[in-house]
Design an enzyme around this catalytic site. Structure first.
Site, PDB file in Angstrom:
ATOM      1  N   GLY A 159      37.036  47.671  39.867  1.00 17.03           N
ATOM      2  CA  GLY A 159      35.694  47.389  38.996  1.00 17.03           C
ATOM      3  C   GLY A 159      35.698  45.980  38.256  1.00 17.03           C
ATOM      4  O   GLY A 159      36.642  45.109  38.336  1.00 17.03           O
ATOM      5  N   GLY A 161      33.684  43.439  34.911  1.00 12.00           N
ATOM      6  CA  GLY A 161      32.897  43.278  33.700  1.00 12.00           C
ATOM      7  C   GLY A 161      33.309  44.006  32.635  1.00 12.00           C
ATOM      8  O   GLY A 161      32.596  44.521  31.689  1.00 12.00           O
ATOM      9  N   SER A 162      34.430  44.604  32.604  1.00 17.09           N
ATOM     10  CA  SER A 162      35.134  45.522  31.618  1.00 17.09           C
ATOM     11  C   SER A 162      34.572  46.922  31.601  1.00 17.09           C
ATOM     12  O   SER A 162      34.609  47.457  30.581  1.00 17.09           O
ATOM     13  CB  SER A 162      35.171  44.864  30.272  1.00 17.09           C
ATOM     14  OG  SER A 162      35.809  43.618  30.200  1.00 17.09           O
ATOM     15  N   GLY A 164      34.335  50.567  32.070  1.00 17.85           N
ATOM     16  CA  GLY A 164      34.961  51.686  31.955  1.00 17.85           C
ATOM     17  C   GLY A 164      36.469  51.374  31.204  1.00 17.85           C
ATOM     18  O   GLY A 164      37.533  52.165  31.367  1.00 17.85           O
ATOM     19  N   ARG A 284      37.692  34.277  42.757  1.00 14.20           N
ATOM     20  CA  ARG A 284      36.393  34.165  42.675  1.00 14.20           C
ATOM     21  C   ARG A 284      36.153  33.152  41.614  1.00 14.20           C
ATOM     22  O   ARG A 284      37.062  32.891  40.639  1.00 14.20           O
ATOM     23  CB  ARG A 284      35.543  35.039  42.582  1.00 14.20           C
ATOM     24  CG  ARG A 284      35.630  36.118  41.353  1.00 14.20           C
ATOM     25  CD  ARG A 284      34.721  37.295  41.297  1.00 14.20           C
ATOM     26  NE  ARG A 284      34.975  38.160  40.151  1.00 14.20           N
ATOM     27  CZ  ARG A 284      34.782  37.896  38.878  1.00 14.20           C
ATOM     28  NH1 ARG A 284      34.446  36.840  38.420  1.00 14.20           N
ATOM     29  NH2 ARG A 284      35.107  38.875  37.964  1.00 14.20           N
TER      30      ARG A 284
END
Length: 412
Positions: A159, A161-162, A164, A284
């Site tokens: 995952g 974007g933080s 969860g 990235r």
């Protein structure tokens, strides 16, 4: 001769996609965006960009689309925007390999997408990482937390974007977030696998890298726990020379451990009692506003330099000047309908403000999730020094007001 084109997978609602298409145009290229839902991205119409709807999770479909485009264009490069994350970048790497174009090693990108696998490889190479365990059910989460000791961080193994991710400070928070992750509320990209790790407490830093060179080191602060929603980013990070050198040394050791030696990487750290501990390696470019901040700080446009590598050219990472740039994220303090935004033009007119950007437009429902999606915009300021930049930024942010009407309750 056919027109030279560069293919960009997906896009970013936080503005980086527009930076990529602008940079491609600046290099005399024709950018073509492949997206599962091009209508999501307003910049495509603003920039008059050719966009094609295709399932970006389907490698065969992408190969067919790129093959068709090659009949019309001279496709000189393929890459993915930083968001939605490593998965699309890994797909872009596979497309580059298929068509014989410059790009990163797909295997190296893939092995970074799994946070547990990444942790294991770094630990085996002697890179400092948090103590961690893998769990697939509530009993394993509880056992891992007991072994590591509270507080712990719970996060999905895959995952970005933080989403969860939560700090669990006691047994009640641990049980609550375990239910959230495993009880059907959280949308898993893969089979449920939870990374349970110690809370590496300390200041946060990020190293931005191109190929094998650390271009910049920034610092960030977060909003209140238990979530990790960015509050502010600043470049360069306020570090002593020896502290900066330690971060650079660990960053380069991450590249060796994960076989990352092409293109952009950003590495997140916490400075603990052990020194810099690696929280995550992202193979990235950082999402917006990091590239803008780095360009304001030292004159290096990482988006343009990345595209140069993508099309087989050499990048230029020479610093042209030195100043301090900072971004403040705008995060609503309540759920409800964002009716209007006041003071944005006043904020943009403050001397030293470089950018005021909104990710959404009123009227829009706001439901805070405790991750990067809570941010509705940002303000960027730059000046010759840290203190002056902070004064400019605060003056700009203080002039902005978000008008939010709470949702109606069932009693009304």
């Amino acid at each position: 001769m056919p027109r030279k084109a560069v293919i960009l997978l997906e896009g970013s609602k936080m503005g980086t996609g527009q930076l990529y298409v602008q940079a491609a145009k600046g290099l005399g290229l024709h950018p073509i965006v492949l997206s599962a839902d091009p209508a999501r991205f307003n910049y495509l119409a603003t920039e008059n960009i050719e966009a094609i709807r295709v399932d970006t999770d389907d490698l065969d479909a992408l190969i067919r689309e790129c093959s068709q485009l090659r009949e019309t264009y001279d496709i000189v490069g393929i890459t993915g925007h930083p968001y939605p994350g490593e998965a699309v970048y890994a797909t872009a790497a596979k497309l580059c390999r298929h068509f014989g174009l410059p790009g990163p090693n797909p295997t190296s990108i893939d092995q970074c997408c799994d946070k547990f696998n990444q942790r294991q490889l770094l630990a085996e190479a002697g890179v400092p990482v948090p103590v961690h365990r893998m769990a697939t059910n509530a009993a394993e989460v509880e056992s891992a937390a007991a072994e590591i000791g509270l507080p712990v961080i719970l996060k999905p193994a895959v995952g970005n974007g933080s989403t969860g991710v939560r700090l669990c400070r006691d047994a009640e928070e641990l049980a609550e977030h375990t239910v959230y992750l495993l009880g059907g509320t959280y949308e898993w990209q893969t089979s449920p696998r939870i990374l349970v790790e110690e809370f590496a407490e300390g200041p946060y830093f990020v190293a931005d890298i191109m190929a094998n060179e650390v271009v910049a080191v920034g610092a960030a602060t977060f909003g209140p726990p238990p979530h990790f929603v960015y509050d502010e980013y600043i470049y360069p990070a306020p570090l002593a020379v020896e502290e900066h050198e330690r971060i650079v040394k660990v960053a380069l050791s991450c590249l060796r451990a994960l076989d990352l030696n092409w293109g952009p990487t950003n590495i997140e750290f916490r400075w603990t009692t052990r020194g810099p501990v690696v929280i995550e390696v992202n193979p990235r470019l950082s999402g917006s506003p990091d590239p803008q901040l780095i360009q304001l700080t030292c004159g290096i446009d990482l988006v343009t330099e990345h595209i140069k590598l993508v099309i087989g050219n050499e990048c230029d990472l020479r610093k042209r000047y030195s100043q301090t740039a900072s971004a403040r994220f705008l995060v609503p303090d309540r759920d409800g309908t964002l009716d209007r935004i006041d003071g944005a033009s006043r904020a943009a007119d403050v001397p030293g403000v470089a950018e005021v950007t909104w990710y959404i437009r009123p009227p829009t429902p706001i439901i805070r999730k405790g991750d990067s999606r809570d941010c509705v915009g940002h303000v960027i300021a730059a000046s010759p020094n840290h203190d002056q930049t902070e004064v400019i930024l605060q003056l700009a942010v203080d002039s902005i007001r978000l008008s939010i009407t709470p949702f109606a309750t069932h009693d009304e």
